[in-house]
Design a protein around this motif. Structure first.
Motif, PDB file in Angstrom:
ATOM      1  N   LYS A  50      -0.122   3.000  -3.524  1.00 51.34           N
ATOM      2  CA  LYS A  50      -1.242   3.910  -3.367  1.00 51.34           C
ATOM      3  C   LYS A  50      -0.771   5.360  -3.424  1.00 51.34           C
ATOM      4  CE  LYS A  50      -4.114   0.535  -2.697  1.00 51.34           C
ATOM      5  NZ  LYS A  50      -5.140   0.191  -3.696  1.00 51.34           N
ATOM      6  N   PRO A 109      -1.326   6.633   0.599  1.00 49.18           N
ATOM      7  CA  PRO A 109      -1.398   5.374   1.360  1.00 49.18           C
ATOM      8  C   PRO A 109      -1.993   5.534   2.743  1.00 49.18           C
ATOM      9  CG  PRO A 109       0.867   6.152   1.202  1.00 49.18           C
ATOM     10  CD  PRO A 109       0.070   6.990   0.283  1.00 49.18           C
ATOM     11  N   HIS A 122      -5.589   4.503   3.103  1.00 47.64           N
ATOM     12  CA  HIS A 122      -5.940   3.107   2.854  1.00 47.64           C
ATOM     13  C   HIS A 122      -5.493   2.188   3.994  1.00 47.64           C
ATOM     14  CE1 HIS A 122      -7.036   3.872  -1.390  1.00 47.64           C
ATOM     15  NE2 HIS A 122      -6.090   4.782  -1.336  1.00 47.64           N
ATOM     16  N   ALA A 126       0.829  -1.207   0.000  1.00 48.63           N
ATOM     17  CA  ALA A 126       0.000   0.000   0.000  1.00 48.63           C
ATOM     18  C   ALA A 126       0.861   1.254   0.000  1.00 48.63           C
ATOM     19  CB  ALA A 126      -0.936  -0.010   1.210  1.00 48.63           C
ATOM     20  N   LEU A 127       1.960   1.243   0.761  1.00 49.07           N
ATOM     21  CA  LEU A 127       2.854   2.399   0.803  1.00 49.07           C
ATOM     22  C   LEU A 127       3.518   2.644  -0.552  1.00 49.07           C
ATOM     23  CD1 LEU A 127       4.554   1.831   4.280  1.00 49.07           C
ATOM     24  CD2 LEU A 127       2.838   3.549   3.709  1.00 49.07           C
TER      25      LEU A 127
END
Length: 330
Positions: A247, A250, A253, A243-244
């Motif tokens: 996204k 991030p 999320h 996700a880091l």
């Protein structure tokens, strides 16, 4: 109406409830009025009155309106008086025939209706009768039946249900809402299936990446091995790291727990795990810290509002005098 039988029946106290009915043959307009207490008696009278050969049995009685087969005495007794029955002998099939009074001017060609159109008209009437009997049958209707009732002219459906046009319009709006909800549920299910497939695919990719990293870490020198040990100490899961990396924002999320782990992680170790420079890593950690702080503030505000609401719900006497001494009855 009720009729008593003969003298013998009178002595036994037997009372027969006779239901007036109308009998006719298939594709015929001639109607015969009879009274019968049960289906078997009505069949017998149909054979006599309509001159049906006894050898063509069994005789099937169907409703002249829509061809519904009546083979149950309880259902027969529930039908209104003067219900029209068509007697079908042997393997005859019911055919639609308009026998209502006052329509003799209609040409014979109008009775030779298209089979498909006639079937569709009868189908929506049968579905409408289900709703007339019990409105909760809506949940049992198929989407095709729902769409069919929605497309029926309001005046026709109102006449079938014996309701006003305004009431039927509200019913059709409700049917449309049920149809829309089913469509939304179907789309949500499809999106969920696609999401689960994407997660499974992403998991397979990450597992392959982890395997390749493990092979590389075994071949690096002592310095690189030390860095690899540093990376292994991180408490972040592969999903958080993904996700880091991928996204655009991030911090939106991640859960609050994951945000806390990201902010507490050593920037250098996290930079190596993400293959970023330290400055970029620190920027992301600051964004995660701000998001975490904002969520905590929102939680505290929500708790404060709940406490204020709870106090307002207290009775005025309880708020002003929370403890009141018991009065002496004397």
């Amino acid at each position: 109406m009720e009729f008593r039988g003969g003298a013998g029946a009178s002595e036994l106290g037997e009372i027969r409830t006779l239901k007036p009915c109308l009998l006719l043959r298939n594709r015929s307009r001639d109607q015969h009025g009879v009274a019968a207490s049960c289906l078997e008696e009505l069949r017998s009278k149909a054979c006599d009155i309509l001159a049906i050969d006894k050898s063509l049995t069994p005789v099937t009685l169907v409703l002249a309106e829509d061809g519904t087969i009546v083979d149950d005495d309880d259902y027969f007794l529930c039908l209104p008086s003067n219900t029209k029955f068509v007697a079908l002998a042997n393997n005859e099939k019911w055919a639609y025939n308009n026998t209502d009074g006052g329509t003799a001017w209609v040409s014979q060609e109008s009775f030779d209706v298209d089979e498909t159109d006639s079937g569709a008209g009868l189908k929506w009437k049968n579905v409408a009768r289900q709703l007339k009997e019990d409105l909760s049958n809506i949940i049992l209707l198929s989407e095709e039946d729902l769409q069919m009732l929605i497309e029926v002219p309001c005046s026709d459906l109102a006449q079938e249900l014996c309701q006003s046009c305004a009431t039927v319009q509200g019913l059709q709006n409700t049917l449309q809402q049920v149809l829309d909800q089913r469509e939304e549920a179907r789309q949500s299910k499809q999106l969920l299936e696609l999401y689960l497939q994407a997660l499974e695919k992403e998991g397979n990719i990450l597992s392959k990446q982890e395997e390749s990293k493990a092979v590389v870490s075994e071949e690096v020198d002592a310095v690189d091995t030390g860095v690899g040990r540093e990376i292994s100490k991180t408490a972040l899961t592969s999903q958080v790291l993904t996700a880091l990396r991928e996204k655009p924002a991030p911090e939106l999320h991640l859960s609050s727990q994951d945000l806390e782990l990201v902010t507490k992680e050593d920037p250098k170790t996290l930079a190596v795990a993400l293959n970023w420079d330290v400055k970029k890593t620190e920027t992301v950690q600051q964004a995660c810290d701000q998001e975490l702080t904002l969520r905590l503030q929102q939680m505290q505000s929500l708790r404060s509002l709940r406490n204020i609401s709870a106090r307002k719900n207290l009775l005025p006497g309880e708020l002003q005098n929370p403890k009141r001494a018991k009065q002496d009855p004397t």
